[in-house]
Design a protein around this motif. Structure first.
Motif, mmCIF file in Angstrom:
data_model
loop_
_atom_site.group_PDB
_atom_site.id
_atom_site.type_symbol
_atom_site.label_atom_id
_atom_site.label_comp_id
_atom_site.label_asym_id
_atom_site.label_seq_id
_atom_site.Cartn_x
_atom_site.Cartn_y
_atom_site.Cartn_z
ATOM 1 N N ALA A 386 0.682 -1.236 0.109
ATOM 2 C CA ALA A 386 -0.138 0.757 -0.483
ATOM 3 C C ALA A 386 0.807 1.251 0.093
ATOM 4 O O ALA A 386 1.999 1.447 0.603
ATOM 5 C CB ALA A 386 -1.005 0.040 1.517
ATOM 6 N N GLY A 411 -5.570 -2.923 1.657
ATOM 7 C CA GLY A 411 -4.644 -2.088 2.093
ATOM 8 C C GLY A 411 -3.418 -1.912 2.743
ATOM 9 O O GLY A 411 -3.217 -1.229 3.393
ATOM 10 N N SER A 412 -2.692 -3.214 2.933
ATOM 11 C CA SER A 412 -1.786 -3.781 3.939
ATOM 12 C C SER A 412 -0.697 -2.888 3.428
ATOM 13 O O SER A 412 0.239 -3.997 2.688
ATOM 14 C CB SER A 412 -1.698 -5.252 4.269
ATOM 15 N N ASP A 438 8.567 3.302 -0.731
ATOM 16 C CA ASP A 438 10.381 3.393 0.486
ATOM 17 C C ASP A 438 9.820 2.632 2.059
ATOM 18 O O ASP A 438 10.441 2.201 2.123
ATOM 19 C CB ASP A 438 10.792 4.060 0.889
ATOM 20 N N GLY A 439 8.495 3.341 2.213
ATOM 21 C CA GLY A 439 7.777 2.973 3.555
ATOM 22 C C GLY A 439 7.522 1.234 3.716
ATOM 23 O O GLY A 439 7.631 0.772 3.991
ATOM 24 N N ASP A 440 6.581 0.920 2.546
ATOM 25 C CA ASP A 440 6.117 -0.015 2.081
ATOM 26 C C ASP A 440 7.127 -1.596 2.408
ATOM 27 O O ASP A 440 7.190 -2.253 2.737
ATOM 28 C CB ASP A 440 5.478 -0.586 0.877
ATOM 29 N N MET A 443 8.479 -3.333 5.343
ATOM 30 C CA MET A 443 7.394 -3.318 6.653
ATOM 31 C C MET A 443 7.958 -5.390 6.358
ATOM 32 O O MET A 443 7.674 -5.494 6.509
ATOM 33 C CB MET A 443 6.195 -3.231 6.500
ATOM 34 N N MET A 467 9.964 8.840 1.771
ATOM 35 C CA MET A 467 8.317 9.417 2.850
ATOM 36 C C MET A 467 7.803 8.989 2.836
ATOM 37 O O MET A 467 7.065 8.128 2.284
ATOM 38 C CB MET A 467 8.140 10.788 2.529
ATOM 39 N N GLY A 469 4.198 8.693 1.878
ATOM 40 C CA GLY A 469 3.587 9.621 0.794
ATOM 41 C C GLY A 469 2.338 10.515 0.982
ATOM 42 O O GLY A 469 1.612 11.157 0.868
HETATM 43 C C1 LIG Z 1 0.812 -1.846 7.697
HETATM 44 C C2 LIG Z 1 0.102 -0.851 7.464
HETATM 45 N N1 LIG Z 1 0.618 0.510 8.066
HETATM 46 C C3 LIG Z 1 0.308 1.796 7.684
HETATM 47 C C4 LIG Z 1 -0.573 2.066 6.996
HETATM 48 C C5 LIG Z 1 -0.851 3.257 6.951
HETATM 49 N N2 LIG Z 1 -0.149 3.698 5.649
HETATM 50 C C6 LIG Z 1 -1.208 3.596 4.499
HETATM 51 S S1 LIG Z 1 -0.114 4.263 3.087
HETATM 52 C C7 LIG Z 1 1.926 4.987 4.405
HETATM 53 C C8 LIG Z 1 2.188 5.622 3.114
HETATM 54 C C9 LIG Z 1 3.049 4.596 2.291
HETATM 55 O O1 LIG Z 1 4.694 4.451 2.820
HETATM 56 P P1 LIG Z 1 5.177 4.536 1.280
HETATM 57 O O2 LIG Z 1 5.083 3.092 0.849
HETATM 58 O O3 LIG Z 1 6.777 5.261 1.422
HETATM 59 O O4 LIG Z 1 4.531 5.326 -0.069
HETATM 60 P P2 LIG Z 1 3.945 6.600 -0.393
HETATM 61 O O5 LIG Z 1 2.637 6.586 -0.149
HETATM 62 O O6 LIG Z 1 5.744 7.282 0.269
HETATM 63 O O7 LIG Z 1 4.452 6.177 -2.485
HETATM 64 C C10 LIG Z 1 0.611 4.339 5.162
HETATM 65 C C11 LIG Z 1 2.131 4.967 6.347
HETATM 66 C C12 LIG Z 1 -0.991 0.720 6.198
HETATM 67 N N3 LIG Z 1 -2.007 0.770 5.387
HETATM 68 N N4 LIG Z 1 -0.608 -0.508 6.336
#
Ligand SMILES: Cc1ncc(C[n+]2csc(CCOP(=O)(O)OP(=O)(O)O)c2C)c(N)n1
Ligand SMILES: [Mg+2]
Length: 550
Positions: A386, A411-412, A438-440, A443, A467, A469
């Motif tokens: 996500a 949406g995980s 980069d966040g995804d 995990m 970020m 984002g």
């Molecule tokens: C397990 C989990 N934790 C938190 C979220 C809340 N969340 C949704 S999108 C997101 C940010 C995603 O960041 P990234 O992977 O860097 O993608 P970007 O939006 O920057 O393209 C977060 C924290 C989620 N959907 N799933």
């Protein structure tokens, strides 16, 4: 009949059910199962975190329609694995999680890692149970397979007390179970034909699980005969074929406004397999609740789902694979009145999915997605978790085969890497790629080690915008300029890949992507392409507001 340990009986049941592979993180709580796996013809994928192991099993369920099987230890092993169990629940995926449990005689003392699994997983599974004696293993495991597949598919959790796994029993195996598949009532199919004959603006929405190739073929023929516009639901775009003349796009986060309007203004909605939950319904704004403004024909494998949110005019409690073949008998009396509108909507979809906008910076992400889609074989499996980065894939990737989109409708984050590893293990002849934020990525990025260990080559494309984002986008909308907890300082992901024994490259400019991708394929190793996206390219549709802090 000879006596077997609980561990042996359990593994023999898996073999009887046709289980070809399991995922796990080992634990001392289920040593007897690990020992029985030593002799079994089952591929065991040793993972690094139970969340990754559980998601791999969930992805197996998505790919095959039979339960993915995962073994984890008690307490923290089980809570880590809940990540995949929750996805299996929301995504209607058959899955069985086995959890090692403390010795029965120590219960209720809060023994080491003790948990009450029925309480913990109760709202996240179709069934959670514990097996008290080894002679009941065949009965309860066979039931678990049935529960996971029958009706609306979903997860089952089974706790295995330690002493039960080493106790001996003489008990026969239970043969492989197949889910009971009901047929649609002929009267409902006839009623649907009547509805369509009187309709002016019908549309079909395909989603959920319970599809097979034949069901899609039958749907494609039916749509063709009736010139019926067909769309797919959020992250289920592989339930139809993009180049079918009746395909009008997918309903996801930020759907095409034209498609949205079509659904809202339709007079007959044929919803097959899906639930039209919050995401595909644009936060429940497309269909009135509880009584839809459209005449709703809802086909869903779980009878309890029919009328739960939207009152259907015709409710058909069968999986798509049992429903669409019944459409073969329906033919329109003449050219349907909406045929031209369908052709226009298909053209609008081609335009919407084909046009990329110019992004700030040197990395034109939309063009890269289109290049991949046009240059990779149609059976390439595309996996993601996500984040806003997924918006570009959902917009521009055109699917033509079932089982080529592995993405969590729940949406995980963290889904893509384990899913792609399972996809490649399951279909070694196909290319398996992940696009991750980069966040995804981090995990479940640790499972990159699992791919290296088991020699499973796949390619991760990390979209680094520095970020979280998506959350930043929401902040800019609700709290402009106040950046709170959404910035990321990232590692060197290419070096990460190499440190794990894989292939890694950095991509800063669009033109560097294709040759880097080619080298990643040729390396024959698990690979990461670390791509830098300008943070001002906030989403597929919108840039960061002018002057917002970076
Ligand atoms: C397990 C989990 N934790 C938190 C979220 C809340 N969340 C949704 S999108 C997101 C940010 C995603 O960041 P990234 O992977 O860097 O993608 P970007 O939006 O920057 O393209 C977060 C924290 C989620 N959907 N799933
Ligand atoms: Mg990001």
């Amino acid at each position: 009949m000879s006596a077997r340990t609980g561990g042996q009986i359990l593994v023999d049941q898996l073999v009887a059910q046709g289980v070809e592979r399991v995922t796990c993180v080992p634990g001392e709580s289920y040593l007897a199962v690990l020992d029985a796996l030593y002799d079994a013809k089952i591929d065991v994928l040793t993972c690094r975190q139970e969340g990754g192991a559980a998601i791999m099993a969930e992805a197996y369920g998505k790919l095959t329609g039979r339960p993915g099987v995962c073994f984890v230890t008690r307490g923290p092993g089980a809570t880590n694995a809940s990540h995949g169990v929750h996805i299996a629940m929301q995504d209607s995926t058959p899955m069985i999680l086995f959890v090692g449990q403390i010795e029965t005689g120590m219960r209720e003392r809060e023994a080491f890692q003790e948990l009450d699994y029925r309480a913990v997983f109760g709202s996240m599974t179709k069934w959670t149970t514990e097996i008290d004696t080894p002679d009941r293993i065949p009965e309860l495991v066979a039931r678990a397979f049935r529960v996971a597949m029958q009706g609306r598919p979903g997860p089952v959790v089974i706790a295995l007390p330690e002493e039960m796994l080493v106790a001996l029993a003489e008990v026969p195996d239970v043969p492989r179970v197949e889910p009971a598949t009901p047929a649609p009532a002929p009267a409902d199919v006839t009623a649907l034909e009547k509805l369509l004959e009187g309709a002016k603006k019908p549309i079909a929405i395909l989603g959920g699980s319970g599809w097979d190739e034949a069901a899609i073929d039958a749907m494609a023929d039916f749509a063709d005969r009736w010139s019926l516009p067909v769309c797919t639901s959020f992250r289920r775009a592989d339930r139809f074929r993009w180049d079918h003349r009746c395909y009008v796009g997918d309903l996801g986060i930020g759907p095409s406004p034209k498609l949205s309007a079509m659904v809202k203004e339709a007079d007959v909605l044929l919803l097959i397999g899906g639930r039209m939950s919050e995401m595909p319904s644009s936060s429940y704004t497309m269909i009135d609740i509880p009584v839809p403004q459209q005449t709703l024909v809802h086909v869903h494998p779980g009878a309890e789902e029919l009328g739960r949110v939207y009152a259907p005019t015709i409710a058909i409690p069968v999986p798509p694979r049992a429903f669409t073949p019944a459409l073969a008998s329906l033919s329109p009396k003449g050219m349907p009145a909406w045929a031209d509108a369908t052709a226009e909507a298909h053209a609008a979809y081609l335009d919407w999915s084909g046009k990329t906008r110019k992004l700030p910076g040197d990395f034109q992400y939309g063009e890269v997605v289109r290049w991949l889609n046009e240059n990779l074989p149609a059976d390439t499996v595309l996996c993601n978790g996500a984040g806003n980065f997924a918006g570009w894939m959902h917009r521009h990737w055109r699917f033509s085969q079932l089982g080529t989109q592995l993405a969590p409708t729940s949406g995980s984050m963290g889904y893509g890497v384990p899913a792609a590893i399972m996809a490649k293990r399951q279909k070694p002849g196909s290319t398996s790629i992940v696009i991750a934020g980069d966040g995804d990525f981090l995990m479940n990025g640790q499972e990159f080690a699992t791919a290296v260990q088991h020699d499973i080559p796949f390619i991760v494309i990390v979209i680094d915008n520095g970020m979280y984002g998506t959350i930043r986008m929401h902040q800019e909308r609700d709290y402009p300029g106040r950046v709170s907890a959404t910035r990321l300082k990232n590692p060197d992901f290419a070096a990460y890949a190499k440190a794990f024994g894989g292939h890694g490259e950095v991509v800063r400019r669009t033109e560097e992507f294709a040759p880097a991708f080619q080298r990643a394929v040729e390396s024959g190793k698990p690979a990461i392409l670390h791509c830098f996206l300008d943070p001002r390219a906030l989403s597929v549709g919108k840039d960061m507001p002018e002057g917002a802090p970076l």
